[in-house]
Design an enzyme around this catalytic site. Structure first.
Site, PDB file in Angstrom:
ATOM      1  N   GLU A 167       6.086   7.527   7.729  1.00 29.32           N
ATOM      2  CA  GLU A 167       5.245   6.325   7.806  1.00 29.32           C
ATOM      3  C   GLU A 167       5.891   5.148   7.085  1.00 29.32           C
ATOM      4  OE1 GLU A 167       4.393   9.435   6.809  1.00 29.32           O
ATOM      5  OE2 GLU A 167       2.214   9.647   6.774  1.00 29.32           O
ATOM      6  N   CYS A 225       1.345   6.818   1.421  1.00 29.57           N
ATOM      7  CA  CYS A 225       1.517   6.178   2.724  1.00 29.57           C
ATOM      8  C   CYS A 225       0.266   5.390   3.115  1.00 29.57           C
ATOM      9  CB  CYS A 225       1.851   7.220   3.787  1.00 29.57           C
ATOM     10  SG  CYS A 225       3.498   7.943   3.532  1.00 29.57           S
ATOM     11  N   CYS A 259      -0.490  10.650   3.527  1.00 25.98           N
ATOM     12  CA  CYS A 259      -0.761  10.969   2.127  1.00 25.98           C
ATOM     13  C   CYS A 259      -1.264   9.703   1.423  1.00 25.98           C
ATOM     14  CB  CYS A 259       0.519  11.489   1.460  1.00 25.98           C
ATOM     15  SG  CYS A 259       1.754  10.209   1.165  1.00 25.98           S
ATOM     16  N   HIS A 314       9.018   9.005   3.442  1.00 33.46           N
ATOM     17  CA  HIS A 314       8.103   9.592   4.425  1.00 33.46           C
ATOM     18  C   HIS A 314       8.225   8.809   5.724  1.00 33.46           C
ATOM     19  CE1 HIS A 314       5.146  11.549   1.335  1.00 33.46           C
ATOM     20  NE2 HIS A 314       6.407  11.756   1.034  1.00 33.46           N
TER      21      HIS A 314
END
Length: 175
Positions: free
Chosen positions: A81, A112, A109, A79
């Site tokens: 992040e 993260c 999410c 992801h």
């Protein structure tokens, strides 16, 4: 907390000699970094990735910027992040990034959000809220859990419509 002026911006404003200067400072900091995050999200979409982009900043300088790379790297944890946190931690040779601010186009999410807490990020600015998959303002609200040892300042809804439209258009094209 939505709509509140972050403490660091409030300090800038109080130090400014005139109201005009203070407003210029306020208008130039967060939007510029979110614009970079949106550009990363657009680039991710052009690669067929879910259009999420992130930028990690310290002292007004970009340490890392990335979009999602889940498909490209065949890595479910790639992801945006996590990629910027990993890059900044490697650059600084430390797992803790307490003076860093994260700008991301979608509410992080739960995975993260947990990484953000572990990295001790100072602030998280996000664009679009994620009622289904978010882990900050929705879902498990990771930073409110008793086992979470760090809670960054959170500011959501920055350039929300633009980021939400990017996600909506991406998923409509997939259908």
């Amino acid at each position: 907390m939505r709509g509140a002026i972050p403490d660091h911006l409030r300090r800038f404003m109080s130090a400014a000699k005139t109201l005009t200067t203070a407003l210029q400072l306020l208008m130039t900091l967060s939007p510029a970094f979110m614009t970079l995050a949106i550009a990363e999200a657009e680039h991710a979409a052009s690669r067929g990735e879910v259009p999420v982009g992130a930028v990690l900043v310290a002292d007004g300088a970009v340490l890392a910027a990335s979009g999602n790379r889940v498909e490209e790297l065949a890595d479910p944890t790639a992801h945006a992040e996590l990629l910027v946190v990993r890059a900044a931690a490697a650059l600084r040779r430390t797992p803790r990034l307490a003076d860093c601010d994260l700008y991301v186009t979608l509410e992080p999410c739960p995975m993260c959000a947990a990484a953000i807490a572990l990295a001790r990020l100072r602030r998280v600015y996000f664009a679009a809220y994620d009622p289904k998959g978010g882990g900050v303002e929705h879902g498990p609200r990771i930073f409110d859990q008793p086992g979470c040892n760090h809670r960054p300042e959170i500011y959501g809804g920055i350039d929300e419509q633009r980021a939400a439209a990017l996600l909506r258009d991406f998923f409509q094209a997939k259908r």
